[in-house]
Design an enzyme around this catalytic site. Sequence first.
Site, PDB file in Angstrom:
ATOM      1  N   ASP A  87       0.865  -1.191   0.000  1.00 39.84           N
ATOM      2  CA  ASP A  87       0.000   0.000   0.000  1.00 39.84           C
ATOM      3  C   ASP A  87       0.894   1.232   0.000  1.00 39.84           C
ATOM      4  OD1 ASP A  87      -3.263   0.124   1.145  1.00 39.84           O
ATOM      5  OD2 ASP A  87      -2.161   1.967   0.728  1.00 39.84           O
ATOM      6  N   ASP A 140       4.068   2.213  -4.162  1.00 36.99           N
ATOM      7  CA  ASP A 140       3.049   2.547  -5.155  1.00 36.99           C
ATOM      8  C   ASP A 140       3.046   1.406  -6.174  1.00 36.99           C
ATOM      9  OD1 ASP A 140       1.727   3.491  -7.415  1.00 36.99           O
ATOM     10  OD2 ASP A 140       2.493   5.539  -7.187  1.00 36.99           O
ATOM     11  N   LEU A 189       6.905  -4.251  -9.481  1.00 35.87           N
ATOM     12  CA  LEU A 189       6.772  -5.029  -8.239  1.00 35.87           C
ATOM     13  C   LEU A 189       7.779  -6.163  -8.274  1.00 35.87           C
ATOM     14  CD1 LEU A 189       2.867  -5.358  -8.208  1.00 35.87           C
ATOM     15  CD2 LEU A 189       4.251  -3.880  -6.743  1.00 35.87           C
ATOM     16  N   TYR A 198     -12.314   6.918 -12.596  1.00 33.72           N
ATOM     17  CA  TYR A 198     -12.457   5.636 -11.868  1.00 33.72           C
ATOM     18  C   TYR A 198     -13.102   4.585 -12.773  1.00 33.72           C
ATOM     19  CZ  TYR A 198     -13.817   2.508  -8.001  1.00 33.72           C
ATOM     20  OH  TYR A 198     -13.983   1.440  -7.153  1.00 33.72           O
ATOM     21  N   TYR A 239      -4.583 -10.735 -20.412  1.00 36.97           N
ATOM     22  CA  TYR A 239      -3.603 -11.639 -19.797  1.00 36.97           C
ATOM     23  C   TYR A 239      -4.141 -13.064 -19.714  1.00 36.97           C
ATOM     24  CZ  TYR A 239       0.403  -8.778 -18.611  1.00 36.97           C
ATOM     25  OH  TYR A 239       1.557  -8.036 -18.689  1.00 36.97           O
TER      26      TYR A 239
END
Length: 314
Positions: free
Chosen positions: A36, A61, A66, A150, A164
């Site tokens: 987070d 972030d 990652l 959003y 994916y």
Amino acid sequence: MKSKRPTSVITGAAGFLGSHLTDLLLSRGHKVIGIDNFITGSVDNIAHLAGNKDFRFIQQDVTEFLFLDGPVDYVWHFASPASPIDYLNFPIQTLKVGSLGTHKALGLAKEKGARFLIASTSEIYGDPLMHPQREEYWGNVNTIGPRGCYDEAKRFAEAMTMAYHRQHKVATRIVRIFNTYGPRMRLNDGRVVPAFVSQALKNKPITVFGEGTQTRSFCYVSDLIEGIYRLMMSNHPLPVNIGNPTELTMLQFAEEIIKATKSRSKIIFKPLPQDDPKQRRPDITRAKTVLKWTPQVPLAQGLTKTIAYFRTKV
Ligand code: UDP
């Protein structure tokens, strides 16, 4: 070879839903890596996990690359501002986490051979012309309105997830989350539940937007998280609505909150925000059929727990 105990990565683990999901997975024997950046999440939501050896937290972030050591079995992508006020305040971060963040989270799942679940939303239906909303409905979204950042980010996230799935054969799941409430919602996130409950607890006017004829259907958080868990563990790659089909107008909801808090608050009316959906109720036939899931917690019971939480915060 995969470790015997599953490892889950949860983006947005310090958020309202991410933290409840973390608790559920830990209780079911998962090791959890929570990520987070705290733009809308809160350390308070995960403070009780300090010292828990099965929980590791990374402040990052998730739109950045990652990198994680070791095996991962499940990736749950929950990071995103999720209330209308939050995505008005952070429109670019909202678009980035839904697009770039989803890409990174999918990339992690692909690299690890993990199963992936995206937290999508009833907002992808926009101001719906079909009622109740079934998963087959394609939606009615204003791309350039204030909610567009959003709605379109989540629509992109669903498209990326299916890409994916089709191209890279990642095992993917898409949950469309309808209005959810419970402890750990942020008091000032602007959503109707914290707004009405905190106003009622302070005996301040309850701010109903528009004439209060717009409807929503509220699901208690434990029901929602159970449905999402079942979806991840299922074989179903297509979107599944999870929500409670009990539908109320916002005026009825204000009256329920006044009753449940025994408040002296009066109802006042404020302008309706642009593109506020006029009606929303999930058709949960698919969740019932595929996941054998139905919500268990009635509104009165869920509100009692939620109000008890907010009493400690106002
Ligand atoms: N709403 C309201 N008063 C408030 C906050 C929200 O009447 O103080 C209404 C809002 O206009 C919408 C509904 O409550 O029709 C749910 O709003 P929320 O922000 O919780 O989420 P949404 O379902 O619109 O994403």
